[in-house]
Structure formats: C-alpha cells, structure tokens
Design an enzyme around this catalytic site. Structure first.
Site, short mmCIF file in Angstrom:
data_model
loop_
_atom_site.label_atom_id
_atom_site.label_comp_id
_atom_site.label_asym_id
_atom_site.label_seq_id
_atom_site.Cartn_x
_atom_site.Cartn_y
_atom_site.Cartn_z
N GLU A 285 -40.21 44.54 -42.29
CA GLU A 285 -39.02 43.79 -41.85
C GLU A 285 -39.21 43.30 -40.41
O GLU A 285 -39.47 44.07 -39.50
CB GLU A 285 -37.77 44.66 -41.90
CG GLU A 285 -36.54 43.89 -41.43
CD GLU A 285 -35.28 44.75 -41.33
OE1 GLU A 285 -34.19 44.18 -41.44
OE2 GLU A 285 -35.40 45.97 -41.14
N ALA B 247 -25.58 40.53 -37.94
CA ALA B 247 -26.95 40.45 -38.43
C ALA B 247 -26.95 40.24 -39.93
O ALA B 247 -25.95 40.47 -40.60
CB ALA B 247 -27.70 41.74 -38.08
N GLU C 275 -18.98 39.39 -50.53
CA GLU C 275 -17.94 40.11 -51.26
C GLU C 275 -18.10 41.63 -51.22
O GLU C 275 -17.14 42.37 -51.41
CB GLU C 275 -17.83 39.63 -52.70
CG GLU C 275 -19.05 39.92 -53.56
CD GLU C 275 -18.90 39.40 -54.98
OE1 GLU C 275 -19.48 40.04 -55.87
OE2 GLU C 275 -18.21 38.40 -55.19
N PRO D 193 -42.53 49.59 -38.37
CA PRO D 193 -43.84 49.15 -38.86
C PRO D 193 -44.68 50.23 -39.54
O PRO D 193 -45.67 49.91 -40.17
CB PRO D 193 -44.54 48.63 -37.61
CG PRO D 193 -43.85 49.27 -36.47
CD PRO D 193 -42.43 49.50 -36.91
N GLY D 194 -44.27 51.48 -39.46
CA GLY D 194 -45.00 52.54 -40.15
C GLY D 194 -44.87 52.46 -41.65
O GLY D 194 -45.73 52.93 -42.39
#
Length: 182
Positions: free
Chosen positions: A119, A76, A140, A114-115
């Site tokens: 993101e 991710a 890095e 969401p509170g």
C-alpha cells in the site's frame, strides 16, 4: 538488482477481496535458502491534510473494525482502478467532509507497512476550502463525524490515543514542522 533481492520462485493468490488481495510467495533468499512471504496487495490510497482559513485541520472520526474502536483521522481513501491520486484526494475530501478545495498540493507518498503490504499512500494538502452544496456523502458502509481542530488540539488527541494512525500522525508532525519554520 539489489544484493538483498528475494527472487520469487512461486506465487499463489489465496484471497481476493474488495480492498485487498493476499498472496503467498515462496522466495529464494540472498544466501540461497528459501522462505515464504505473506503479502497484502493494495491498490494504493490518498490522505488529505485539509486546512480551513482559520488554520484548523479538517478530520473525521470513524469506527475502525480492525482496532475495535473509533479513531480520529484525516480524510483518506483508496484509489479506484485507473484513478489519478489527485482526483482520489478531491473525491475523498468531498465524500468524507463535504468540502472542495481551490488548492491541492502533493506532499509525499509513503508505504504504510512495507514488511508485508505494498500500500502506497499519497499525502496531499488541501487549502482554499469551500463547502459544497451537493456534496457526495460517504460510502453507504462508511459512517463519519466531521471535526475541525487546531494543531495543539490535534497533538492532545494523539496523547489521548484518539488519533492513533500513522498517516494522521505524519500529517500532524508535518504541520508542526511547518509552524516551527515560520
């Protein structure tokens, strides 16, 4: 307009960082009273369920300072400004695992918290994996170890709390549902 909408009266950015910004908003509540909201602004991210020909899930183990421990996760990373999520998914897959993929499918996008944060994570499935000869390595300041695990092993790692993040748990549950549907 939602009957639950909170109208922003004032907004102040109190921190601008490399990954997140923190702002404090004063809002008018639906009942007319006011309150403060501490909000994390994040550019968004991708997560990749990378599956080998043998049906193994490609994962990485890395240290997470916020947790003060290493956990096992699916690859991710955050979106760069103006970058399409599919491109980010391919880039993160390459950087974290050394794999490229012949097939990339968007599954779903979801908000992580969401509170207090905006993101949005875009979840992809990558298939037809191949090892890249000149793959870009991790950033890095990123140290990861590559793992390839089966679904049952991944579920065991969840029980052991070695897999302990929502995006990876979501991915494992998705794969479990797919397996049950066969």
């Amino acid at each position: 307009m939602s009957k639950f909408e909170e109208k922003t009266i004032q907004s102040e950015t109190v921190y601008e960082g490399k990954i997140i910004n923190l702002q404090i908003d004063e809002v008018e509540l639906p009942n007319g009273k006011t309150s403060k909201r501490e909000l994390i602004k994040h550019p968004g991210a991708v997560a990749v369920i990378a599956l080998t020909e043998e049906g193994k899930i490609v994962m990485v183990e890395q240290y997470r300072k916020a947790l003060e421990k290493a956990i096992i996760e699916i690859p991710a990373g955050k979106l760069e400004p103006g970058e399409e999520p599919a491109l980010t998914a391919e880039r993160e897959l390459e950087e974290e695992t050394g794999y490229g993929c012949g097939k990339l499918e968007h599954l779903i996008s979801f908000y992580t918290s969401p509170g207090f944060a905006d993101e949005l994570v875009h979840l992809y499935v990558a298939k037809d994996l191949y090892k890249m000869e000149d793959a870009k390595g991790p950033d890095e300041d990123e140290f990861v170890e590559l793992l390839e695990v089966g679904l049952e092993e991944a579920k065991a790692l969840m029980k052991e709390k070695k897999i302990y993040d929502a995006k990876t748990a979501y991915a494992i549950q998705y794969l479990e549902l797919q397996a049950a549907a066969r």
